[in-house]
Design a protein around this motif. Structure first.
Motif, short mmCIF file in Angstrom:
data_model
loop_
_atom_site.label_atom_id
_atom_site.label_comp_id
_atom_site.label_asym_id
_atom_site.label_seq_id
_atom_site.Cartn_x
_atom_site.Cartn_y
_atom_site.Cartn_z
N GLN A 1 0.85 -1.19 0.00
CA GLN A 1 0.00 0.00 0.00
C GLN A 1 0.88 1.24 0.00
OE1 GLN A 1 -3.50 0.19 2.52
NE2 GLN A 1 -3.28 2.40 2.73
N ARG A 2 0.84 1.98 -1.08
CA ARG A 2 1.76 3.10 -1.26
C ARG A 2 1.30 4.37 -0.54
NH1 ARG A 2 5.44 2.55 -5.55
NH2 ARG A 2 5.67 4.81 -5.44
N ASN A 3 0.00 4.59 -0.49
CA ASN A 3 -0.53 5.86 0.01
C ASN A 3 -1.33 5.65 1.30
OD1 ASN A 3 0.24 7.39 -2.52
ND2 ASN A 3 -1.15 5.86 -3.38
N ASP A 4 -1.22 6.62 2.21
CA ASP A 4 -2.01 6.61 3.45
C ASP A 4 -1.68 5.41 4.35
OD1 ASP A 4 -3.76 8.88 2.49
OD2 ASP A 4 -4.27 7.36 0.99
N ALA A 5 -0.50 4.85 4.17
CA ALA A 5 -0.10 3.68 4.96
C ALA A 5 0.71 4.09 6.18
CB ALA A 5 0.70 2.71 4.10
N VAL A 6 1.61 5.05 6.03
CA VAL A 6 2.47 5.49 7.15
C VAL A 6 2.51 7.01 7.18
CG1 VAL A 6 3.88 3.40 7.07
CG2 VAL A 6 4.58 5.39 5.73
N ASP A 7 2.68 7.54 8.38
CA ASP A 7 2.71 9.00 8.54
C ASP A 7 4.12 9.56 8.41
OD1 ASP A 7 -0.02 8.94 9.05
OD2 ASP A 7 0.28 8.71 11.21
N ASN A 8 5.09 8.84 8.95
CA ASN A 8 6.48 9.29 8.96
C ASN A 8 7.37 8.09 9.23
OD1 ASN A 8 6.35 8.88 11.85
ND2 ASN A 8 5.33 10.88 11.97
N GLU A 9 8.67 8.31 9.35
CA GLU A 9 9.60 7.19 9.53
C GLU A 9 9.33 6.43 10.83
OE1 GLU A 9 13.69 8.14 9.10
OE2 GLU A 9 13.48 9.07 7.11
N GLN A 10 9.05 7.17 11.91
CA GLN A 10 8.80 6.50 13.19
C GLN A 10 7.53 5.64 13.12
OE1 GLN A 10 10.67 6.13 15.61
NE2 GLN A 10 9.46 5.63 17.44
N ASP A 11 6.50 6.17 12.49
CA ASP A 11 5.26 5.42 12.33
C ASP A 11 5.49 4.17 11.48
OD1 ASP A 11 2.34 5.08 12.50
OD2 ASP A 11 2.35 5.57 10.37
N CYS A 12 6.30 4.29 10.46
CA CYS A 12 6.62 3.16 9.59
C CYS A 12 7.37 2.08 10.38
CB CYS A 12 7.46 3.63 8.40
SG CYS A 12 7.85 2.30 7.23
N ARG A 13 8.34 2.48 11.17
CA ARG A 13 9.09 1.51 11.96
C ARG A 13 8.16 0.77 12.94
NH1 ARG A 13 14.67 2.19 12.54
NH2 ARG A 13 14.58 1.68 14.76
N LYS A 14 7.28 1.54 13.56
CA LYS A 14 6.36 0.94 14.53
C LYS A 14 5.44 -0.08 13.86
CE LYS A 14 3.17 2.22 18.25
NZ LYS A 14 2.48 3.34 18.95
N LYS A 15 4.95 0.26 12.67
CA LYS A 15 4.04 -0.66 11.97
C LYS A 15 4.78 -1.89 11.47
CE LYS A 15 0.49 2.71 10.77
NZ LYS A 15 -0.03 3.69 9.82
N TYR A 16 5.99 -1.71 11.01
CA TYR A 16 6.80 -2.85 10.56
C TYR A 16 7.09 -3.79 11.73
CZ TYR A 16 10.91 -5.40 8.80
OH TYR A 16 11.81 -6.39 8.44
N ILE A 17 7.51 -3.22 12.85
CA ILE A 17 7.84 -4.04 14.03
C ILE A 17 6.61 -4.78 14.54
CG2 ILE A 17 8.52 -3.89 16.47
CD1 ILE A 17 10.43 -1.62 15.61
N ALA A 18 5.46 -4.10 14.56
CA ALA A 18 4.23 -4.75 15.03
C ALA A 18 3.88 -5.96 14.18
CB ALA A 18 3.08 -3.74 15.01
N ARG A 19 4.04 -5.85 12.87
CA ARG A 19 3.69 -6.97 12.00
C ARG A 19 4.69 -8.12 12.12
NH1 ARG A 19 1.30 -2.65 10.80
NH2 ARG A 19 -0.67 -2.61 9.64
N GLY B 1 5.32 -8.17 27.33
CA GLY B 1 5.56 -7.37 28.53
C GLY B 1 5.38 -5.89 28.29
N ARG B 2 5.51 -5.12 29.36
CA ARG B 2 5.29 -3.67 29.27
C ARG B 2 6.29 -3.02 28.31
NH1 ARG B 2 2.34 -0.16 31.97
NH2 ARG B 2 1.71 -1.79 33.46
N LEU B 3 5.80 -2.12 27.50
CA LEU B 3 6.62 -1.43 26.51
C LEU B 3 7.24 -0.18 27.12
CD1 LEU B 3 7.45 -1.08 23.46
CD2 LEU B 3 5.39 0.32 23.22
N THR B 4 8.57 -0.09 27.07
CA THR B 4 9.25 1.13 27.52
C THR B 4 9.74 1.95 26.33
OG1 THR B 4 11.33 -0.12 27.75
CG2 THR B 4 9.95 0.13 29.72
N SER B 5 10.19 1.26 25.28
CA SER B 5 10.59 1.97 24.06
C SER B 5 10.50 0.99 22.89
CB SER B 5 12.02 2.51 24.16
OG SER B 5 12.95 1.45 24.07
N LEU B 6 10.39 1.55 21.69
CA LEU B 6 10.28 0.71 20.51
C LEU B 6 11.54 -0.12 20.29
CD1 LEU B 6 7.97 0.26 18.54
CD2 LEU B 6 9.05 1.91 16.98
#
Length: 441
Positions: A225-243, A393-398
């Motif tokens: 998905q090219r558009n409307d998938a990520v807001d910025n680099e940090q958001d992209c990293r978070k979504k990649y890590i979650a998946r 466990g509890r999240l302290t940082s990505l």
């Protein structure tokens, strides 16, 4: 993740072009198609089209008063139209033969110039969701509606199969021979612009295999998905890590062994017709996204209890639960009562009960795991609210989560983020199918 607005715009353009062609051929086309599948009877009138989420229908009346429905899967809204139409016909025939669920009779099917169609008998009734909308959950109508829905769910739970996938009648026997065709696959192509060829074509012998496949679909979704998938680099990293972490969860998930049961992604009050005022079911429609699924899907609490699709739920899922749980308690009370009645009659065994398993699904997190697996566009909200801390466990940082990824996943991350940022800057749409290919699919 939001829909790709360019993919949605393209889908609307294809739909508009297809609708012009359909209307140009009508009412002659529905009259002709209905007549072909009821030989010896003359079709005399075709209603205006009624437009659903994935299909457009015309009611055809015959000279003797008989009515049929000619149903056209909507180009661009409904993807894999030929495959899903064949699957739906198979499911409807199976349910008519092996359950007491009221189903329209399939009179015939085929193709016109711009895609497949199905002709069925007409079922009279009012859509259940319309009857319930605006009523307080304390209304007696809700209990009557829950009883009707519970009876259908129990019927669907009774047939069993050795593997996961779509049904087909083969050499006189019903077998799972094809991949499961899901509502989520449809949406990933329609508004996520995932290439249709990326989906597997195989069946699954275990639920664990299938859960891993669904986790892979989430990663493919983020990639394509090219558009409307990520807001910025940090958001992209978070979504990649979650998946990546969800795939890790799926790989270690202790799924129930077979046999497996039928499950309809779209079974809800919007697809149930009832009589008035007793709200007894006269028919259940729209079986296109029905397949043999992991038992966890069937055993999870129903998503439709508030008459909203999951994507429409309050963005604060914990707040959503404050409204959902009282409705769930009422439904489980009615479901248990239905189970008790069937056990007494000998039409259900204690081992086939659903109510206790559904009640546990929220406490155990299975409800959220299955919903995250099946709903790509609300995956991130579910994952971070209900799955991440439970499993890691509890999240302290990505960065804490980054260390849980495999070496290959960590090596790919920076390049993946750069690719997604380039896609954001380009703001264009990859073309996977032209109009003619879309018509044939």
């Amino acid at each position: 993740m939001n829909w790709d607005h360019l993919a949605e715009e393209q889908a609307q353009k294809f739909f508009a072009a297809w609708l012009i062609l359909l209307r140009r051929e009508s009412p002659a086309l529905p009259l002709k198609l209905a007549g072909q599948h009821r030989p010896g009877h003359r079709a005399i009138e075709a209603s205006d089209f009624t437009n659903g989420a994935y299909n457009i229908c015309s009611i055809v009346t015959f000279e003797d008063g008989f009515r049929a429905v000619v149903r056209f899967p909507i180009l661009s809204r409904s993807r894999f139209r030929t495959e899903k139409s064949r699957n739906e016909i198979s499911v409807m025939i199976f349910l008519a033969q092996h359950t007491t669920v009221p189903i329209a009779e399939v009179l015939g099917a085929g193709r016109w110039d711009c895609g497949p169609y199905i002709v069925t008998t007409y079922i009279d009734g009012t859509v259940l969701s319309k009857q319930l909308k605006g009523l307080p959950t304390t209304s007696p109508d809700w209990e009557r509606a829950h009883r009707s829905m519970a009876q259908v769910m129990l019927e669907l739970s009774k047939p069993t199969f050795p593997s996961i996938g779509a049904l087909e009648l083969e050499l006189g026997k019903w077998r799972v021979t094809k991949r499961p065709m899901t509502l989520n696959m449809n949406e990933l192509v329609r508004v996520g612009n995932l290439p249709p060829a990326e989906f597997t074509k195989r069946t699954f012998q275990t639920a664990a295999e299938y859960f891993e496949e669904l986790a892979t679909q989430h990663l493919l979704h983020l990639r394509y998905q090219r558009n409307d998938a990520v807001d910025n680099e940090q958001d992209c990293r978070k979504k990649y890590i979650a998946r990546c972490l969800f795939r890790k969860i799926a790989q270690g998930f202790e799924a129930e062994a077979g046999p497996f049961h039928l499950y309809c992604d779209d079974f809800c009050p919007s697809n149930v017709l009832v009589s008035e005022p007793d709200l007894a079911i006269t028919g259940v429609i729209d079986w296109e996204f029905t397949y043999v699924a992991p038992n966890e899907f069937l055993y999870s609490a129903p998503w439709w209890l508030l008459l909203e699709r999951p994507e429409g739920w309050d963005s604060n899922l914990n707040e959503f639960l404050t409204h959902y749980i009282p409705s769930l308690h009422l439904f489980l009370k009615v479901l248990k009562d239905c189970e008790d009645g069937q056990v007494q009659k000998g039409t259900l065994t204690d081992s086939q009960r659903l109510s206790d398993r559904m009640a546990r699904s929220l406490e155990s997190g299975v409800f959220w795991f299955c919903l995250a697996a099946r709903r790509s566009f609300m995956f991130d909200e579910i994952y971070w609210a209900f799955l991440d801390e439970k499993y890691f466990g509890r999240l302290t940082s990505l960065d804490d989560r980054l260390s849980l990824l495999s070496q290959d996943e960590r090596d790919e991350l920076d390049g993946f983020v750069q690719m997604k940022m380039q896609q954001v800057a380009e703001e264009r749409l990859d073309e996977h199918l032209d109009f003619d290919q879309l018509v044939d699919l």
